[in-house]
Scaffold this motif. Structure first.
Motif, short mmCIF file in Angstrom:
data_model
loop_
_atom_site.label_atom_id
_atom_site.label_comp_id
_atom_site.label_asym_id
_atom_site.label_seq_id
_atom_site.Cartn_x
_atom_site.Cartn_y
_atom_site.Cartn_z
N ALA A 174 4.10 -17.78 -5.50
CA ALA A 174 4.67 -17.28 -6.75
C ALA A 174 3.24 -16.95 -7.64
CB ALA A 174 5.42 -18.22 -7.65
N THR A 175 2.46 -17.93 -7.52
CA THR A 175 1.14 -17.66 -8.55
C THR A 175 0.45 -16.15 -8.12
OG1 THR A 175 0.63 -20.06 -8.72
CG2 THR A 175 -1.11 -18.47 -8.92
N LEU A 176 0.35 -16.07 -6.57
CA LEU A 176 -0.37 -15.11 -6.12
C LEU A 176 0.48 -13.78 -6.66
CD1 LEU A 176 -1.31 -15.94 -2.44
CD2 LEU A 176 -2.82 -15.89 -4.37
N LEU A 177 1.65 -13.88 -6.58
CA LEU A 177 2.56 -12.54 -6.95
C LEU A 177 2.10 -12.49 -8.44
CD1 LEU A 177 4.74 -10.49 -6.79
CD2 LEU A 177 6.75 -12.34 -6.99
N ASP A 178 2.26 -13.33 -9.36
CA ASP A 178 1.85 -13.10 -10.93
C ASP A 178 0.65 -12.49 -11.09
OD1 ASP A 178 4.24 -14.17 -11.52
OD2 ASP A 178 3.55 -16.29 -11.76
N HIS A 179 -0.34 -12.70 -10.12
CA HIS A 179 -1.47 -12.11 -10.29
C HIS A 179 -1.78 -10.97 -9.83
CE1 HIS A 179 -3.81 -16.17 -10.10
NE2 HIS A 179 -3.39 -16.40 -11.05
N ARG A 180 -0.91 -10.58 -8.75
CA ARG A 180 -0.74 -9.10 -8.28
C ARG A 180 -0.17 -8.37 -9.38
NH1 ARG A 180 -0.05 -11.62 -3.14
NH2 ARG A 180 2.35 -11.35 -3.39
N ARG A 181 0.75 -8.81 -10.07
CA ARG A 181 1.35 -7.86 -11.01
C ARG A 181 0.82 -7.76 -12.34
NH1 ARG A 181 7.79 -10.53 -10.16
NH2 ARG A 181 8.36 -8.94 -8.47
N SER A 219 2.68 3.29 -5.68
CA SER A 219 3.95 2.87 -6.14
C SER A 219 3.83 1.26 -5.90
CB SER A 219 4.89 3.20 -5.05
OG SER A 219 6.14 2.56 -5.21
N GLN A 220 4.03 0.73 -7.02
CA GLN A 220 4.03 -0.90 -7.15
C GLN A 220 5.22 -1.35 -6.54
OE1 GLN A 220 4.88 -2.72 -10.82
NE2 GLN A 220 3.67 -4.54 -10.34
N SER A 221 5.12 -2.25 -5.23
CA SER A 221 6.37 -2.87 -4.78
C SER A 221 6.74 -4.05 -5.47
CB SER A 221 6.14 -2.94 -3.19
OG SER A 221 5.02 -4.12 -3.26
N ALA A 222 8.06 -4.56 -5.06
CA ALA A 222 8.45 -5.79 -5.53
C ALA A 222 7.47 -6.95 -5.33
CB ALA A 222 9.94 -6.20 -5.23
N THR A 223 6.72 -6.92 -4.14
CA THR A 223 5.86 -7.76 -3.73
C THR A 223 4.47 -7.99 -4.40
OG1 THR A 223 4.75 -6.61 -2.03
CG2 THR A 223 6.88 -8.10 -1.45
N GLY A 224 4.32 -6.83 -5.15
CA GLY A 224 3.11 -6.72 -6.21
C GLY A 224 2.07 -5.82 -5.25
N HIS A 225 2.32 -5.49 -4.18
CA HIS A 225 1.20 -4.85 -3.66
C HIS A 225 1.77 -3.29 -3.90
CE1 HIS A 225 1.62 -8.34 -0.74
NE2 HIS A 225 0.05 -8.24 -0.83
N VAL A 226 0.71 -2.59 -3.44
CA VAL A 226 0.91 -1.10 -3.82
C VAL A 226 0.56 -0.09 -2.72
CG1 VAL A 226 -0.04 -1.42 -6.31
CG2 VAL A 226 -1.58 -0.89 -4.65
N TYR A 227 1.38 0.99 -2.77
CA TYR A 227 1.13 2.06 -1.75
C TYR A 227 0.91 3.23 -2.36
CZ TYR A 227 3.55 -1.38 1.06
OH TYR A 227 4.14 -2.44 1.83
N PHE A 228 0.09 4.25 -1.49
CA PHE A 228 0.06 5.59 -1.79
C PHE A 228 0.89 6.36 -1.19
CE2 PHE A 228 -4.10 3.98 -3.67
CZ PHE A 228 -4.38 4.81 -4.82
N VAL A 229 1.72 6.99 -1.59
CA VAL A 229 2.70 7.95 -1.06
C VAL A 229 2.72 9.22 -1.26
CG1 VAL A 229 5.31 8.10 -0.29
CG2 VAL A 229 4.30 5.73 -0.75
N ALA A 230 2.54 10.24 -0.23
CA ALA A 230 2.68 11.60 -0.44
C ALA A 230 3.91 12.33 0.02
CB ALA A 230 1.30 12.07 0.14
#
Length: 232
Positions: free
Chosen positions: A17-24, A108-119
């Motif tokens: 949860a702490t890591l998720l908060d940091h990513r967001r 795109s920011q995902s619910a897990t806090g990770h991001v993706y480049f989508v084309a």
């Protein structure tokens, strides 16, 4: 009675949860502002390059699932669908313009806090790509959205635009760029995952054939070692 698994689960969930908060937080303060600035600068450069379509930058601020994108406008392909009427009608036919759309680069920011480049590729009634979208990069930590990563994503996006647009295609690609596009298209993230799943489930006929041929050879080799060791 105490359960060690409960304590372990609690520690790991609190850490996650702490890591998720940091990513967001890093998305809000690092990745999003950097991407918005980069896409805005890209739009200005594209505007001055006299491309056959315009570009727009948009920031959709859905809580913890934000999207920043640059997209190309719809463009008339120069061709029409013609519907003929009876000869005595005036005019004896009706032409309907064929428009080309698509061509977005999305961070795109995902619910897990990770991001993706989508084309997304360009498409029209005359050209419908097999894939509606491609994951160019990801999953990434928001702090990994650096200037060099943004340039890499934009480079692949420009290649996708030229490859799939009615105004581009093979005429807009150097030979090495065509190979790069094929590699990106084939080894896109979801395609890699599908191939891995296919291999694990033995759905790939080549893999089945290799295993069928390799197992007898391996068994013969092991038996040879076994009996050779016993005889000595």
């Amino acid at each position: 009675m105490t359960w060690k698994s409960v304590d372990r689960t609690g520690r790991r969930l609190r850490r996650a949860a702490t890591l998720l908060d940091h990513r967001r937080m890093n998305w809000r303060h690092v990745a999003a502002p950097r991407a918005w600035q980069a896409f805005s600068e890209l739009r200005l450069q594209l505007r001055d390059s006299n491309l056959p379509f315009q570009f727009f930058v948009q920031h959709v601020q859905t809580p913890n699932e934000e999207v920043i994108q640059i997209r190309a406008s719809q463009t008339h392909t120069g061709v029409f669908n013609r519907k003929n009427h009876a000869p005595w009608h005036d005019p004896p036919y009706v032409d309907t313009a064929i428009w080309e759309s698509g061509g977005e680069l999305v961070l795109s920011q995902s619910a897990t806090g990770h991001v993706y480049f989508v084309a997304t590729p360009r498409r029209s009634e005359r050209s419908t790509p097999d894939k509606q979208e491609l994951i160019l990069l990801g999953p990434l930590d928001p702090t990994d959205v650096t200037a060099s990563v943004l340039k890499k994503a934009v480079k692949r996006y420009m290649l996708l635009l030229r490859s799939t647009s009615n105004f581009g295609g093979a005429d807009a690609l150097a030979p090495w760029e065509w190979l790069t596009f094929q590699w990106t298209y084939t080894w896109e993230l979801r395609e890699r995952q599908r191939l891995i799943r296919s291999a694990l489930r033995l759905e790939n006929e080549w893999l089945k054939a290799m295993i069928s041929a390799g197992l007898p050879m391996l068994l013969t080799f092991l038996l040879g070692l076994y009996f050779g060791t016993k005889s000595s």
